[in-house]
Design a protein around this motif. Structure first.
Motif, PDB file in Angstrom:
ATOM      1  N   ILE A 140       0.943  -1.269   0.057  1.00  0.00           N
ATOM      2  CA  ILE A 140      -0.143   0.107  -0.128  1.00  0.00           C
ATOM      3  C   ILE A 140       1.036   1.272  -0.098  1.00  0.00           C
ATOM      4  N   ARG A 141       1.864   1.302   0.805  1.00  0.00           N
ATOM      5  CA  ARG A 141       2.642   2.526   0.871  1.00  0.00           C
ATOM      6  C   ARG A 141       3.447   2.831  -0.400  1.00  0.00           C
ATOM      7  N   SER A 142       3.384   1.646  -1.386  1.00  0.00           N
ATOM      8  CA  SER A 142       4.370   1.938  -2.771  1.00  0.00           C
ATOM      9  C   SER A 142       3.377   2.461  -3.683  1.00  0.00           C
ATOM     10  N   ILE A 143       2.252   2.424  -3.370  1.00  0.00           N
ATOM     11  CA  ILE A 143       1.062   3.119  -4.411  1.00  0.00           C
ATOM     12  C   ILE A 143       1.428   4.544  -4.362  1.00  0.00           C
ATOM     13  N   THR A 144       1.767   5.326  -5.488  1.00  0.00           N
ATOM     14  CA  THR A 144       1.997   6.628  -5.786  1.00  0.00           C
ATOM     15  C   THR A 144       0.872   7.632  -5.077  1.00  0.00           C
ATOM     16  N   SER A 145       1.052   8.694  -4.696  1.00  0.00           N
ATOM     17  CA  SER A 145       0.159   9.558  -4.314  1.00  0.00           C
ATOM     18  C   SER A 145      -1.110   9.789  -5.147  1.00  0.00           C
ATOM     19  N   THR A 146      -0.504  10.113  -6.449  1.00  0.00           N
ATOM     20  CA  THR A 146      -1.433  10.171  -7.818  1.00  0.00           C
ATOM     21  C   THR A 146      -2.558   8.897  -7.851  1.00  0.00           C
ATOM     22  N   ASN A 147      -1.995   7.772  -7.642  1.00  0.00           N
ATOM     23  CA  ASN A 147      -2.802   6.757  -7.797  1.00  0.00           C
ATOM     24  C   ASN A 147      -3.657   6.512  -6.539  1.00  0.00           C
ATOM     25  N   ILE A 148      -3.426   7.033  -5.408  1.00  0.00           N
ATOM     26  CA  ILE A 148      -4.111   7.009  -4.396  1.00  0.00           C
ATOM     27  C   ILE A 148      -5.407   7.568  -4.569  1.00  0.00           C
ATOM     28  N   ALA A 149      -5.149   9.077  -5.184  1.00  0.00           N
ATOM     29  CA  ALA A 149      -6.025  10.027  -5.614  1.00  0.00           C
ATOM     30  C   ALA A 149      -7.204   9.469  -6.636  1.00  0.00           C
ATOM     31  N   ALA A 150      -6.446   8.654  -7.353  1.00  0.00           N
ATOM     32  CA  ALA A 150      -7.465   7.807  -8.509  1.00  0.00           C
ATOM     33  C   ALA A 150      -8.268   6.800  -7.921  1.00  0.00           C
ATOM     34  N   MET A 151      -8.046   6.385  -6.905  1.00  0.00           N
ATOM     35  CA  MET A 151      -8.799   5.169  -6.640  1.00  0.00           C
ATOM     36  C   MET A 151     -10.326   5.508  -6.585  1.00  0.00           C
ATOM     37  N   SER A 152     -11.037   4.599  -6.735  1.00  0.00           N
ATOM     38  CA  SER A 152     -12.614   4.829  -6.357  1.00  0.00           C
ATOM     39  C   SER A 152     -12.902   4.926  -4.892  1.00  0.00           C
ATOM     40  N   THR A 153     -13.989   5.468  -4.651  1.00  0.00           N
ATOM     41  CA  THR A 153     -14.522   5.728  -3.283  1.00  0.00           C
ATOM     42  C   THR A 153     -14.766   3.900  -2.843  1.00  0.00           C
ATOM     43  N   VAL A 154     -15.221   3.137  -3.481  1.00  0.00           N
ATOM     44  CA  VAL A 154     -15.419   1.975  -2.991  1.00  0.00           C
ATOM     45  C   VAL A 154     -14.223   1.263  -2.874  1.00  0.00           C
ATOM     46  N   GLN A 155     -12.998   1.595  -3.741  1.00  0.00           N
ATOM     47  CA  GLN A 155     -11.897   0.879  -3.439  1.00  0.00           C
ATOM     48  C   GLN A 155     -11.242   1.185  -2.048  1.00  0.00           C
TER      49      GLN A 155
END
Length: 268
Positions: A140-155
């Motif tokens: 989880i910590r390896s996911i970029t901040s950009t991709n965190i913001a791209a996640m759906s609310t369900v995710q």
């Protein structure tokens, strides 16, 4: 097997898709990396699940990004965890979203941090919620901040409390207001105090009232004065008496007058 391995790379590339799919799994496993590299995308797409399963990690790493992306989704989903982990970050970034969607939970758990860091926003959105929830905190910590913001609310809503607690300041700050609003009470309570202090005021303002009520005294005490100002009247009213008691003098002074008027007598 030795006969197949004796073919030149050019000869392998000239084989029809029917010929390629007719190769026995042990013959496929005997192909040299040079032969594997020579396969056309159509030939790769024609490989059966049984053939894909026998590819060695050396053969897989020899594949071009176009070849990896040419794998049928049902075949890609049958890769072993060792095979999956052997793919380079460059290869992984080339995967189609349908291939990402086809990942099994075991495969998702086997993904390397470099593979996850290489994901595009579209690929991140394609990760199944069960697969995301199965990932380790290091993943989880390896996911970029950009991709965190791209996640759906369900995710976001399906993330475990350990995963939420593992989020870095930059990852948490990157979350959209819709994502923050989707956090469950247990997820809000799991946010590290140092991360609470880093929340943007727009994020604080959208925390659910039940989430605010679930915040620990340490979390409330960690809110910046700007964060306290950002609290809505309903959020302030939802604070527990112990949370109110834990507030610093500067935090109390930051409570807006309209919010002070809404305080319950037990809170005062």
């Amino acid at each position: 097997d030795s006969q197949v391995a004796a073919f030149s790379a050019t000869a392998v590339a000239s084989m029809t898709t029917e010929q390629v799919s007719a190769l026995a799994s042990n013959q496929v496993a005997a192909l040299t990396t040079a032969q594997v590299k020579s396969l056309t995308t159509a030939q790769v797409a024609s490989l059966t699940t049984g053939q894909i399963d026998k590819l060695t990690t050396a053969q897989l790493t020899a594949l071009s990004t176009a070849q990896v992306a040419a794998m049928e989704t049902q075949d890609f989903a049958k890769l072993t965890t060792d095979q999956m982990a052997s793919l380079s970050a460059t290869q992984f970034k080339a995967l189609k979203t349908s291939q990402i969607e086809s990942l099994t939970t075991d495969q998702a758990k086997a993904l390397t941090t470099s593979q996850l860091a290489a994901l595009s926003s579209a690929q991140m959105k394609a990760v199944e919620t069960d697969d995301l929830a199965a990932m380790s905190t290091a993943q989880i910590r390896s996911i970029t901040s950009t991709n965190i913001a791209a996640m759906s609310t369900v995710q976001v809503n399906k993330m475990t409390t350990d995963q939420v607690a593992a989020l870095s300041n930059s990852q948490l700050k990157a979350m959209t207001t819709a994502q923050v609003a989707a956090l469950t009470t247990s997820q809000v309570a799991a946010i590290e105090t140092t991360d609470v202090a880093a929340l943007r005021t727009t994020q604080v303002a959208v925390l659910s009232t039940s989430g605010v009520a679930a915040m620990t005294t340490s979390q409330v005490a960690a809110l910046s004065t700007a964060g306290v100002v950002a609290l809505t009247t309903s959020q302030v009213a939802a604070l527990t008496t112990s949370a109110i008691a834990a507030m610093t003098t500067s935090q109390v002074a930051a409570i807006e007058t309209t919010d002070v008027a809404a305080l319950r007598t037990t809170q005062v």
